[in-house]
Write an enzyme that holds these catalytic residues in place. Structure first.
Site, mmCIF file in Angstrom:
data_model
loop_
_atom_site.group_PDB
_atom_site.id
_atom_site.type_symbol
_atom_site.label_atom_id
_atom_site.label_comp_id
_atom_site.label_asym_id
_atom_site.label_seq_id
_atom_site.Cartn_x
_atom_site.Cartn_y
_atom_site.Cartn_z
ATOM 1 N N CYS A 75 0.903 -1.159 0.033
ATOM 2 C CA CYS A 75 0.083 -0.023 0.157
ATOM 3 C C CYS A 75 1.034 1.098 0.025
ATOM 4 O O CYS A 75 1.794 1.393 0.803
ATOM 5 C CB CYS A 75 -0.770 -0.037 1.245
ATOM 6 S SG CYS A 75 -1.531 1.626 1.777
ATOM 7 N N CYS A 162 -7.580 0.133 0.452
ATOM 8 C CA CYS A 162 -6.866 -0.446 1.468
ATOM 9 C C CYS A 162 -6.505 -1.796 1.291
ATOM 10 O O CYS A 162 -7.460 -2.825 1.035
ATOM 11 C CB CYS A 162 -7.832 -0.454 2.826
ATOM 12 S SG CYS A 162 -7.047 -1.033 4.299
ATOM 13 N N GLN A 285 -16.037 -10.604 15.537
ATOM 14 C CA GLN A 285 -14.309 -10.707 15.166
ATOM 15 C C GLN A 285 -14.009 -10.247 13.686
ATOM 16 O O GLN A 285 -14.847 -10.577 12.852
ATOM 17 C CB GLN A 285 -13.871 -12.089 15.058
ATOM 18 C CG GLN A 285 -14.034 -12.611 16.665
ATOM 19 C CD GLN A 285 -13.138 -12.267 17.595
ATOM 20 O OE1 GLN A 285 -12.178 -11.378 17.280
ATOM 21 N NE2 GLN A 285 -13.016 -12.488 18.967
ATOM 22 N N CYS A 410 -7.104 -9.824 23.599
ATOM 23 C CA CYS A 410 -6.729 -8.995 22.410
ATOM 24 C C CYS A 410 -5.420 -8.047 22.928
ATOM 25 O O CYS A 410 -5.336 -7.313 22.088
ATOM 26 C CB CYS A 410 -7.843 -8.417 21.812
ATOM 27 S SG CYS A 410 -8.791 -7.406 22.860
HETATM 28 N N1 SAH Z 1 -16.592 -13.388 22.390
HETATM 29 C C1 SAH Z 1 -16.958 -12.639 21.368
HETATM 30 C C2 SAH Z 1 -17.034 -10.965 21.854
HETATM 31 C C3 SAH Z 1 -15.480 -10.525 22.159
HETATM 32 S S1 SAH Z 1 -15.142 -8.883 22.211
HETATM 33 C C4 SAH Z 1 -16.558 -12.959 19.966
HETATM 34 O O1 SAH Z 1 -15.519 -13.662 19.769
HETATM 35 O O2 SAH Z 1 -16.992 -12.478 18.984
HETATM 36 C C5 SAH Z 1 -15.491 -8.343 23.801
HETATM 37 C C6 SAH Z 1 -17.082 -8.171 24.121
HETATM 38 O O3 SAH Z 1 -17.137 -7.718 25.464
HETATM 39 C C7 SAH Z 1 -17.743 -7.201 23.245
HETATM 40 O O4 SAH Z 1 -18.923 -7.640 22.797
HETATM 41 C C8 SAH Z 1 -18.114 -6.184 24.428
HETATM 42 O O5 SAH Z 1 -19.295 -5.325 24.148
HETATM 43 C C9 SAH Z 1 -18.084 -6.867 25.637
HETATM 44 N N2 SAH Z 1 -17.985 -6.156 27.048
HETATM 45 C C10 SAH Z 1 -17.403 -4.972 27.226
HETATM 46 N N3 SAH Z 1 -17.132 -4.938 28.567
HETATM 47 C C11 SAH Z 1 -18.104 -5.958 29.253
HETATM 48 C C12 SAH Z 1 -18.675 -6.074 30.498
HETATM 49 N N4 SAH Z 1 -18.147 -5.545 31.636
HETATM 50 N N5 SAH Z 1 -19.254 -7.295 30.489
HETATM 51 C C13 SAH Z 1 -19.674 -8.010 29.545
HETATM 52 N N6 SAH Z 1 -19.453 -7.741 28.242
HETATM 53 C C14 SAH Z 1 -18.619 -6.727 28.178
#
Ligand code: SAH
Length: 455
Positions: A75, A162, A285, A410
């Protein structure tokens, strides 16, 4: 000792390491200088742009001798746009650096020296992998620009092509640009808080090829929206066109207010054998191929036999929960975003899964409350956002004492912090597997297997 390096001076620097933010690290007479867009082994001419007490920041002017790890970025705006900090580094070297980053976080932040960290699992083709893009739209010198913010600024680097996004986005960007120009739609200005159109959000499904287009506007209505719908519908795969109404004076991109202007309020994609409804506001994701790799690893670590009760904390739209439910007796998912839980319930139904239950709320509140009511788990999966698990949740996990905890993370820094707590409270870490969900960026995802010392 003050750095003798002066702003605007130029030096020849050999790069000896890569820092946590992906910038090359060199030394000039024992003073550290950080130089973005360089890699270990480069010899570079560097312009000092900021000199602090014991270190300096430099700008790369010219590569004098290229490192064997250097790669020509695909890019041509890679060094300006804040998105890809590592595109100039050969992919195999990026993966090695990520493994090292995880090991160093565990050692430095968690004090964990002897944990087995596997090699980072990378992609065969680490390009065009993202299924979600959020493009700011601004007017600069009278010209509409759609792209990404330059690193540490709100100047737009236009992004028609991108290399990590879905290639179909290019066409959508063009349609939006033409529409905004043709109908003279006003563009948002951050300083004056005037103007209508703020952002373009595109979600794409990798397996079904469905697409969602969401225009974020500073108001209630989009003039000539029928024309936009008409133009977008000429693009194959568009199943959902929505407006997000964000009138806040904020950097937050999306508000919770959505209007569907055409089609459905979701798109569908598959991961493995399961199908998922994805709505504009819920987390999904961003790298579909690597998500499968990540979830397979989480499932392998959970090693379910069909008799277990499992919690999936931070469950999003129930993706991990539904994978687990196929192998467990009962799965409980908890997530803070109500729309995501609505999606999770719909997803369970869509896939004919009846042994999963979902709750809206904070994991650190719902799980302790349900534990008091008698719901304990044999296995717990947590997948928190970057700030990691809330201390209250960790305390409850320890009290509940599941045999296994599978931690999907992450951010290696908060993973290290939370693993340190668990290892001081009756658990051992059996292994950490980094997975490259975000090639060319400094981010790295990990799955960790944590088992009770008593098991
Ligand atoms: N396990 C899922 C999402 C992971 S991302 C997957 O693999 O797709 C993290 C997630 O935590 C997000 O959806 C966010 O909205 C949520 N989150 C953030 N703070 C939180 C909390 N205190 N309690 C519960 N969920 C929460």
């Amino acid at each position: 000792m003050e750095t003798p390096l002066k702003k605007n001076d130029r030096y020849e620097v050999e790069i000896i390491d890569i820092g946590a933010a992906g910038e090359g690290i060199g030394k000039i007479n024992d003073f550290i200088v950080f130089v973005p867009s360089t890699v270990t082994g480069d010899v570079a001419e560097v312009h000092i742009i900021k000199a602090k007490k014991s270190f300096a920041y430099g700008k790369l002017l010219r590569i004098i001798k290229p490192s064997p790890f250097r790669n020509d970025p695909r890019c041509n705006t890679a060094s300006q746009c804040g998105g890809c900090q590592l595109q100039h580094i050969a992919y195999s070297e990026q993966l090695q650096w990520k493994t090292k980053k995880v090991k160093e976080a565990l050692r430095r932040i968690g004090g964990l020296q002897h944990i087995k960290v596997e090699d980072t699992l990378g992609m065969e083709n680490p390009f065009n992998y993202r299924n979600k893009a959020q493009y700011p739209i601004r007017k600069e010198n009278g010209e509409i620009k759609i792209g990404f913010f330059a690193s540490r600024s709100h100047r737009i680097v236009p992004s028609e092509s991108c290399v990590i996004q879905d290639i179909r986005n290019e066409r959508i960007i063009q349609v939006i640009k033409d529409f905004l120009t043709q109908y003279n739609i006003t563009i948002y200005n951050e300083e004056t808080h005037q103007g209508l159109v703020r952002h373009l959000l595109i979600k794409t499904a990798y397996h079904t090829q469905e697409m969602m287009v969401c225009l974020v506007i500073n108001g209630k209505e989009l003039p000539h929206q029928d024309k936009l719908i008409q133009q977008l519908k000429a693009v194959e795969g568009i199943k959902s066109i929505v407006l997000n109404h964000n009138t806040g004076q904020t950097n937050v991109i999306l508000s919770s207010h959505i209007t569907v202007i055409d089609g459905q309020d979701y798109i569908i994609d598959n991961i493995g054998d399961l199908q998922f409804k994805i709505s504009p506001l819920s987390f999904f994701q961003v790298n579909p191929l690597q998500t499968k790799v990540l979830y397979d690893k989480a499932l392998e670590f959970a090693a379910l036999t069909g008799t277990e009760t499992v919690w999936d904390a931070y469950c999003g739209i129930g993706t991990i929960s539904l994978f687990l439910a196929q192998k467990a007796k009962k799965v409980y998912g908890v997530e803070i975003v109500p729309e995501a839980i609505a999606n999770a319930k719909a997803n369970a139904e869509l896939n004919g899964i009846t042994n999963a239950a979902f709750y809206v709320g904070k994991a650190e509140e719902i799980i302790p409350k349900m534990y008091e009511e008698g719901i304990a788990a044999d296995t717990i999966v947590v997948d928190p956002p970057r700030k990691g698990c809330d201390p209250k949740l960790l305390e409850t996990l320890v009290a509940m004492s599941p045999e296994k905890i599978v931690y999907v993370s992450c951010d290696p820094a908060t993973l290290a912090r939370d693993l340190a707590y668990l290892t001081q409270n009756g658990y051992r870490v059996d292994g950490v597997q980094p997975v490259d969900m975000f090639p060319h960026t400094v981010h790295v995802e990990c799955v960790a297997l944590i088992e009770a010392l008593s098991s």
